[in-house]
Motif scaffolding. Structure first.
Motif, PDB file in Angstrom:
ATOM      1  N   GLY A   1      -1.771   1.806  -8.843  1.00 35.06           N
ATOM      2  CA  GLY A   1      -2.357   2.664  -8.818  1.00 35.06           C
ATOM      3  C   GLY A   1      -3.909   1.700  -8.909  1.00 35.06           C
ATOM      4  O   GLY A   1      -4.770   1.844  -8.770  1.00 35.06           O
ATOM      5  N   GLU A   2      -3.687   0.280  -8.187  1.00 35.38           N
ATOM      6  CA  GLU A   2      -4.884  -0.800  -7.875  1.00 35.38           C
ATOM      7  C   GLU A   2      -5.769  -0.541  -6.665  1.00 35.38           C
ATOM      8  O   GLU A   2      -4.933  -0.176  -5.695  1.00 35.38           O
ATOM      9  CB  GLU A   2      -4.737  -2.140  -8.024  1.00 35.38           C
ATOM     10  CG  GLU A   2      -4.272  -2.894  -9.529  1.00 35.38           C
ATOM     11  CD  GLU A   2      -3.461  -3.852  -9.326  1.00 35.38           C
ATOM     12  OE1 GLU A   2      -2.833  -4.318 -10.378  1.00 35.38           O
ATOM     13  OE2 GLU A   2      -2.730  -4.667  -8.683  1.00 35.38           O
ATOM     14  N   ILE A   3      -6.897  -0.211  -6.568  1.00 34.76           N
ATOM     15  CA  ILE A   3      -7.543  -0.214  -5.287  1.00 34.76           C
ATOM     16  C   ILE A   3      -7.843  -1.735  -4.297  1.00 34.76           C
ATOM     17  O   ILE A   3      -8.565  -2.444  -5.480  1.00 34.76           O
ATOM     18  CB  ILE A   3      -8.825   0.763  -5.808  1.00 34.76           C
ATOM     19  CG1 ILE A   3      -8.201   2.250  -6.099  1.00 34.76           C
ATOM     20  CG2 ILE A   3      -9.816   1.191  -4.417  1.00 34.76           C
ATOM     21  CD1 ILE A   3     -10.034   2.630  -6.768  1.00 34.76           C
ATOM     22  N   TYR A   4      -7.806  -2.047  -3.245  1.00 36.20           N
ATOM     23  CA  TYR A   4      -8.407  -3.523  -2.925  1.00 36.20           C
ATOM     24  C   TYR A   4      -8.410  -3.147  -1.140  1.00 36.20           C
ATOM     25  O   TYR A   4      -8.538  -1.642  -1.066  1.00 36.20           O
ATOM     26  CB  TYR A   4      -7.409  -4.211  -2.760  1.00 36.20           C
ATOM     27  CG  TYR A   4      -6.087  -3.792  -1.708  1.00 36.20           C
ATOM     28  CD1 TYR A   4      -5.780  -4.119  -0.121  1.00 36.20           C
ATOM     29  CD2 TYR A   4      -5.073  -2.898  -2.724  1.00 36.20           C
ATOM     30  CE1 TYR A   4      -4.598  -3.904   0.251  1.00 36.20           C
ATOM     31  CE2 TYR A   4      -3.751  -2.375  -1.668  1.00 36.20           C
ATOM     32  CZ  TYR A   4      -3.634  -2.796  -0.632  1.00 36.20           C
ATOM     33  OH  TYR A   4      -2.847  -2.572   0.537  1.00 36.20           O
ATOM     34  N   ASP A   5      -9.131  -3.846  -1.145  1.00 37.55           N
ATOM     35  CA  ASP A   5     -10.519  -3.898   0.055  1.00 37.55           C
ATOM     36  C   ASP A   5      -8.946  -4.188   1.751  1.00 37.55           C
ATOM     37  O   ASP A   5      -8.086  -4.513   1.282  1.00 37.55           O
ATOM     38  CB  ASP A   5     -10.933  -5.288   0.583  1.00 37.55           C
ATOM     39  CG  ASP A   5     -12.342  -4.750  -0.313  1.00 37.55           C
ATOM     40  OD1 ASP A   5     -12.894  -3.170  -0.120  1.00 37.55           O
ATOM     41  OD2 ASP A   5     -12.918  -5.746  -0.272  1.00 37.55           O
ATOM     42  N   GLY A   6      -9.018  -3.145   2.702  1.00 44.63           N
ATOM     43  CA  GLY A   6      -7.768  -3.515   3.984  1.00 44.63           C
ATOM     44  C   GLY A   6      -7.895  -2.226   4.505  1.00 44.63           C
ATOM     45  O   GLY A   6      -8.261  -1.237   4.354  1.00 44.63           O
TER      46      GLY A   6
ATOM     47  N   LEU B   1      -4.722   1.496  -1.870  1.00 42.67           N
ATOM     48  CA  LEU B   1      -4.649   2.053  -2.815  1.00 42.67           C
ATOM     49  C   LEU B   1      -2.909   1.697  -2.841  1.00 42.67           C
ATOM     50  O   LEU B   1      -1.780   1.827  -1.944  1.00 42.67           O
ATOM     51  CB  LEU B   1      -3.826   3.436  -3.411  1.00 42.67           C
ATOM     52  CG  LEU B   1      -3.864   3.825  -5.228  1.00 42.67           C
ATOM     53  CD1 LEU B   1      -5.210   3.267  -5.363  1.00 42.67           C
ATOM     54  CD2 LEU B   1      -3.658   5.462  -5.023  1.00 42.67           C
ATOM     55  N   ASN B   2      -2.692   0.522  -3.682  1.00 38.30           N
ATOM     56  CA  ASN B   2      -1.467   0.164  -4.102  1.00 38.30           C
ATOM     57  C   ASN B   2      -0.137   0.655  -5.314  1.00 38.30           C
ATOM     58  O   ASN B   2      -0.271   1.999  -5.906  1.00 38.30           O
ATOM     59  CB  ASN B   2      -0.708  -1.844  -4.486  1.00 38.30           C
ATOM     60  CG  ASN B   2      -1.900  -1.827  -5.654  1.00 38.30           C
ATOM     61  OD1 ASN B   2      -1.618  -0.995  -6.755  1.00 38.30           O
ATOM     62  ND2 ASN B   2      -1.894  -3.248  -6.274  1.00 38.30           N
TER      63      ASN B   2
ATOM     64  N   PRO C   1       0.919  -0.806  -0.050  1.00 39.61           N
ATOM     65  CA  PRO C   1       0.203   0.317  -0.238  1.00 39.61           C
ATOM     66  C   PRO C   1       0.731   1.298   0.195  1.00 39.61           C
ATOM     67  O   PRO C   1       2.080   1.268   0.522  1.00 39.61           O
ATOM     68  CB  PRO C   1      -1.361  -0.369   1.379  1.00 39.61           C
ATOM     69  CG  PRO C   1      -0.014  -1.158   2.076  1.00 39.61           C
ATOM     70  CD  PRO C   1       0.650  -2.015   1.759  1.00 39.61           C
ATOM     71  N   ILE C   2       0.304   2.297  -0.455  1.00 41.50           N
ATOM     72  CA  ILE C   2       0.674   3.862  -0.681  1.00 41.50           C
ATOM     73  C   ILE C   2       0.081   5.107  -0.210  1.00 41.50           C
ATOM     74  O   ILE C   2       0.490   5.387  -0.160  1.00 41.50           O
ATOM     75  CB  ILE C   2       1.865   3.824  -2.139  1.00 41.50           C
ATOM     76  CG1 ILE C   2       0.778   3.794  -3.314  1.00 41.50           C
ATOM     77  CG2 ILE C   2       2.541   2.937  -2.300  1.00 41.50           C
ATOM     78  CD1 ILE C   2       0.757   4.679  -4.592  1.00 41.50           C
TER      79      ILE C   2
END
Length: 275
Positions: free
Chosen positions: A146-151, A142-143, A132-133
């Motif tokens: 540029g991909e969004i994921y649950d966390g 957001l990694n 994550p960034i």
């Protein structure tokens, strides 16, 4: 003298070949080779069938070791081991690799998984974890791609910036964040929030500073105007400002915090139509 009686002539009976003594017809070399090959194929085929039946028993040649590789900074390896445990109670031949990969990748912190079988009884699992960034809104991350994921990452609250848009991709918003950071380089300002609303209007917030409304148009030009105003007078009073609105033709508006001494700053201009 009396004649001696002559001895009777004994005739030897010719031996006749019996049925058991009949000769088998001889095989040609070609036929012999084919029979040898056929026998060999039957032996090998039988061995393969036996081996297949033997290895189809999950108790035979059971997986003894599962080796994990990856960066587990934000993810506990034990969580993945618990997911994999039911799948590895068998041998490598019967292992459901697709099912195992899909189950591991259901964990939101896992970006990808690859499996490698090491015969006779070892499995290598290569895990690509999310890095994550930034926070994406209130409940996502957001990694670096540029991909969004649950966390969730409570320990990074106040450390990672918050980025969000209801209509733009994470990659585009990430690129905007990098662009704005470069435009503010050298000002000792850190962007901690960047958002875009449904109308496409940009807003950002700097650490220990105000919210800055950039708007929908001419974002680069407006940020450069803010940069000039910051250097000319805002730098020393940034903590007293509640909001800066850059949506003006030739300048920007400053909204001071309650109790702040209002003074004229270079960069203030007459209000005009905002967008």
């Amino acid at each position: 003298m009396a004649k001696q009686p002559s001895k009777p002539t004994v005739r030897r009976a010719r031996s006749r070949p019996t049925k058991d003594a009949q000769l088998m017809p001889s095989l040609s070399p070609t036929m012999a080779r084919w029979l040898t090959v056929l026998a060999l194929v039957m032996v090998i085929g039988g061995a393969i069938l036996w081996l297949r039946a033997w290895i189809s028993d999950p108790n035979n040649l059971k997986i003894q070791k599962v080796e994990w590789h990856g960066d587990f900074q934000f993810l506990k390896q034990a969580e993945l081991e618990a997911i994999a445990e039911p799948f590895t109670q068998t041998n490598l031949y019967l292992l459901d690799t697709d099912g195992l990969e899909q189950s591991l990748e259901k964990n939101s912190w896992v970006r990808g998984v690859s499996l490698r079988k090491v015969w006779p009884n070892q499995l290598l699992v290569e895990v690509e974890t999310q890095f994550p960034i930034a926070f994406w809104g209130d409940d996502k991350l957001l990694n670096q791609f540029g991909e969004i994921y649950d966390g969730t990452l409570p320990e990074k609250q106040g450390v990672f910036p918050i980025i969000y848009s209801p209509q733009t991709s994470g990659r585009v918003m990430g690129e905007r964040y990098v662009q704005l950071t470069k435009m503010l380089a050298g000002l000792d300002l850190e962007i901690i929030e960047l958002s875009e609303d449904e109308r496409g209007s940009w807003r950002m917030k700097v650490r220990h500073g105000p919210e800055i409304i950039i708007g929908r148009k001419e974002q680069e030009k407006r940020v450069q105007r803010f940069r000039v105003g910051y250097m000319q007078g805002l730098k020393n009073r940034l903590g007293e400002i509640d909001q800066i609105d850059l949506r003006y033709t030739n300048g920007f508006a400053v909204e001071w915090k309650p109790g702040a001494a209002v003074s004229s700053l270079n960069g203030d201009t007459e209000p005009s139509l905002r967008s």
